[in-house]
Design an enzyme around this catalytic site. Sequence first.
Site: not given
Length: 362
Positions: A144, A193, A225, A249, A253
């Site tokens: 970001y 990852k 994943d 993020d 959620d």
Amino acid sequence: MNKKIAVLAGDGIGTEIMAEALKVLRKIEEIFGHKFEYVEGLIGGSAWEKYGEHFPEETVSVSENTDAILFGSVGGPVDKQMEPKWKNCETNSILAIRKHFNFNVNLRPVKLYSALKDACVLRSDIVDKGIDMLCVRELSQDVYFGKHEMSGEVGMRHAFDEMSYDEKVIEAIAHAAFKAAQVRKKKVTSVDKANVLNCSKLWREAVTNVAKNYPDCVLEHVLVDNMSMQVLKRPGDFDVILMPNMFGDIISDEVSVFAGSLGMLPSASLNERGFGLYEPSSGSAPDIAGKGIANPIGQILSAAMMLKFSFGMTEEHDAILNAVEKTLAEGLRTGDIADGGKAVSTSEMGNKIVENLRGGKI
Ligand code: NAD
């Protein structure tokens, strides 16, 4: 203890649910003999109406001169986002305040209260094992904050987003996660990852090094994943989930639905000095604003987090959690968790939680 709290209720349901959190804090003052000073500031659309900007200097100054910030929510109806009052409201207020105070640690506890088991989307045999996890998300780096570019003619365009992490930043968030784990179930699951990304390889190494300082805690690494599946299949196995900004993020959620409603979820953002902003995870819910039916529990639990993380008031924090649990066990439900059954108003829910704080009356 004397503490000064910036109260930034914001827009929509923000003012309604904040009123309930303040009732709870006042009762905590009375029961535990504390003195809290509340200083109000305008933010979001309500600030725009008075100052023509979403995060005015007055609010910056109010926030800077306190011991913690209790935040409601900002933003207008989704179909009015282009009106000047609401345009970039969230970016100009909540993202701006996070940047102003350099909040780098985001804490989001996700707990399914046993009285709300039926409101959870997961199968009952999974839910029966209990769900009580803490998402710890790094907020200041990752993709970001890198360079973003898009170039070329339509049909031949190229897009570029830069992801980067500093070892020191990873170490800081890892310490926060292990410290949190020490007062919970002493387990940290670090998400990355590392089979593909260099940022994740660095993340894994740095987290592993930090873990050596916390021999009482168990550390496991899970690829993001795989994590997105595991957390659905066996949520009861996770305690503290440590994540870089983007994975945090998304995964935070995903797990937020376990609590039964967005309105149940608190959060905290902290900086390196330990200064914090506490807010519910939901937005300003314009669709139900002004009706007195919003669930105040996320805001009340955010106030509880403030007591624990900014003021070190663990007993007071636990008293609020117990009062919420008791109120739910007694059957009180706002519309979002009523599953079509009888629903109480925002203030009825707040009043009952106050009453259940060591049996006090409001
Ligand atoms: P939202 O979280 O406001 O609402 C999503 C759904 O959840 C709505 O149906 C709403 O009624 C319900 N809901 C949310 N909180 C609830 C509560 N406490 N009790 C009962 N039901 C509740 O998300 P949205 O509708 O996508 O966004 C509305 C506005 O909020 C937008 O302007 C958005 O930019 C803003 N927003 C602000 C923040 C923030 O202040 N940190 C976060 C997210 C969205």
